[in-house]
Design an enzyme around this catalytic site. Structure first.
Site, PDB file in Angstrom:
ATOM      1  N   GLY A  26      16.978  -1.508  -4.623  1.00 55.21           N
ATOM      2  CA  GLY A  26      15.666  -1.535  -4.002  1.00 55.21           C
ATOM      3  C   GLY A  26      14.993  -0.180  -4.105  1.00 55.21           C
ATOM      4  CG  PHE A  27      10.643   1.954  -3.056  1.00 57.44           C
ATOM      5  CD1 PHE A  27      10.618   2.981  -3.982  1.00 57.44           C
ATOM      6  CD2 PHE A  27       9.764   2.007  -1.977  1.00 57.44           C
ATOM      7  CE1 PHE A  27       9.741   4.054  -3.834  1.00 57.44           C
ATOM      8  CE2 PHE A  27       8.888   3.059  -1.826  1.00 57.44           C
ATOM      9  CZ  PHE A  27       8.882   4.087  -2.747  1.00 57.44           C
ATOM     10  CB  ILE A  28      14.267   2.932   0.514  1.00 53.79           C
ATOM     11  CG1 ILE A  28      12.765   2.946   0.850  1.00 53.79           C
ATOM     12  CG2 ILE A  28      15.010   3.959   1.352  1.00 53.79           C
ATOM     13  CD1 ILE A  28      12.439   2.451   2.239  1.00 53.79           C
ATOM     14  CE  LYS A  81      14.742  -4.674   8.207  1.00 58.91           C
ATOM     15  NZ  LYS A  81      15.994  -4.121   7.639  1.00 58.91           N
ATOM     16  CE1 TYR A  93      11.330  -6.378   7.083  1.00 58.14           C
ATOM     17  CE2 TYR A  93       9.332  -5.439   8.011  1.00 58.14           C
ATOM     18  CZ  TYR A  93      10.538  -5.279   7.355  1.00 58.14           C
ATOM     19  OH  TYR A  93      10.956  -4.025   6.975  1.00 58.14           O
TER      20      TYR A  93
END
Length: 338
Positions: free
Chosen positions: A11-13, A156, A152
């Site tokens: 993923g991006f991070i 979290k 979402y």
């Protein structure tokens, strides 16, 4: 050599964090399922950039029963950084089950693995979206957050509560970090910076929600992952580090904001894109989307207290210049846009 398990490493991070840990001399095991939520080819290119003797790739779902437990039993990582998740506020309105499976069941599997093989530090990603309808800013980690605006965000917030219970029951040193709007090279195609640059370079209009009356704590990805990597060496103990600490009174569990610590008007962000591309954006002004909020702003005082220094704060002008340079190199301008 220290060992880290990074979930969501394609993923991006996850890619940027894995890269930084490798540069710091860590052995990194990267776990990713390569979901098709967005361009799988982009994810595979990220992993290709990590390839080397110190990086081990595992292609599998974090939600697979027992998989993370077995992996941790074999690898015995010093730190586990759980970034794998189904992201996206708007997608959670259309496909909530994906968030149950990836975010709730996936995090459960990580917590069960940590119970069986306790790492020195377990770090899990949360989001600024948990602050929901709160209008008190800047957002502080000790604020009450019970008004999530999207499913979402709700998953979290549930992850934070799940991790707290495991930290209390099994003594697992646990840090939850709340990300703010992250952008930079190798970013996600479903996020506004990528969409805006793609459209501007193609001379197409950009959708500007809430008629541009948006404020965001834009955080450059290299600043963010430095914060994560530095926090690995600061596991929660029994005593707070300052009056701002979110340390639980009954568990080695802490919540930390990682952001730039300022709000940027969406108009300034678009102007930074215009300056970096040399093109003028055509704005399609629209109403606010369901599940979205008009502003975010991180109080980063606790992060500074924990690290002993503030993080770098890359300006949106410098950050978007780097993003546009990467985008043009990766996609050859507007000719090969996915």
């Amino acid at each position: 050599m220290k060992r880290a398990l990074v979930t969501g490493s394609a993923g991006f991070i996850g890619y940027h964090l894995s890269k930084l840990l490798l540069e710091r001399g860590w052995q990194v095991t990267g776990l990713d399922v390569f979901s098709d939520y967005y361009d799988v080819g982009l994810k595979r290119r990220r992993h290709e950039m990590l390839a080397g003797s110190a990086f081990a790739e595992v292609e599998a779902s974090v939600a697979t029963p027992g998989l993370v437990r077995d992996l941790m039993a074999d690898e015995r990582p010093d730190a586990v950084i759980h970034l794998a998740a189904q992201a996206g506020v708007r997608h959670s309105i259309d496909a909530p089950r994906e968030y149950v499976e990836a975010n709730l069941l996936g995090s459960y599997e990580v917590l069960e693995a940590a119970r069986a093989t306790t790492p020195s530090h377990l770090l899990l990603a949360s989001t600024s979206s948990v602050y929901g309808a709160s209008t008190e800013m800047p957002y502080r980690e000790t604020m009450k957050v019970d008004t999530q605006m999207s499913f979402y965000a709700a998953t979290k917030k549930a992850n934070e509560a799940m991790a707290h219970s495991y930290a209390h029951l099994y003594g697992i040193p646990t840090t939850m970090f709340r990300f703010f709007t992250v952008y930079g090279p190798w970013g996600r195609p479903d996020m506004a910076p990528f969409k805006f640059v793609r459209a501007v370079l193609a001379n197409e209009p950009i959708d500007v929600y809430n008629h541009g009356r948006m404020l965001r704590d834009f955080t450059y990805v290299s600043d963010l992952v430095q914060g994560i990597a530095d926090l690995i060496d600061v596991p929660p103990g029994s005593e707070p580090v300052s009056e701002r600490d979110s340390l639980s009174p009954v568990a080695p569990h802490r919540i930390v904001n990682i952001g730039n610590g300022e709000t940027i008007e969406l108009g300034r962000f678009i102007e930074a894109i215009e300056a970096a591309t040399g093109k003028t954006a055509r704005r399609n002004l629209m109403d606010m989307q369901p599940g979205d909020v008009s502003a975010t702003w991180a109080d980063t005082g606790l992060l500074t207290d924990l690290l002993g220094h503030p993080l770098p704060r890359t300006s949106v002008e410098d950050g978007m210049r780097s993003f546009v340079d990467w985008y043009r190199a990766e996609y050859d301008g507007a000719a090969a846009i996915p």
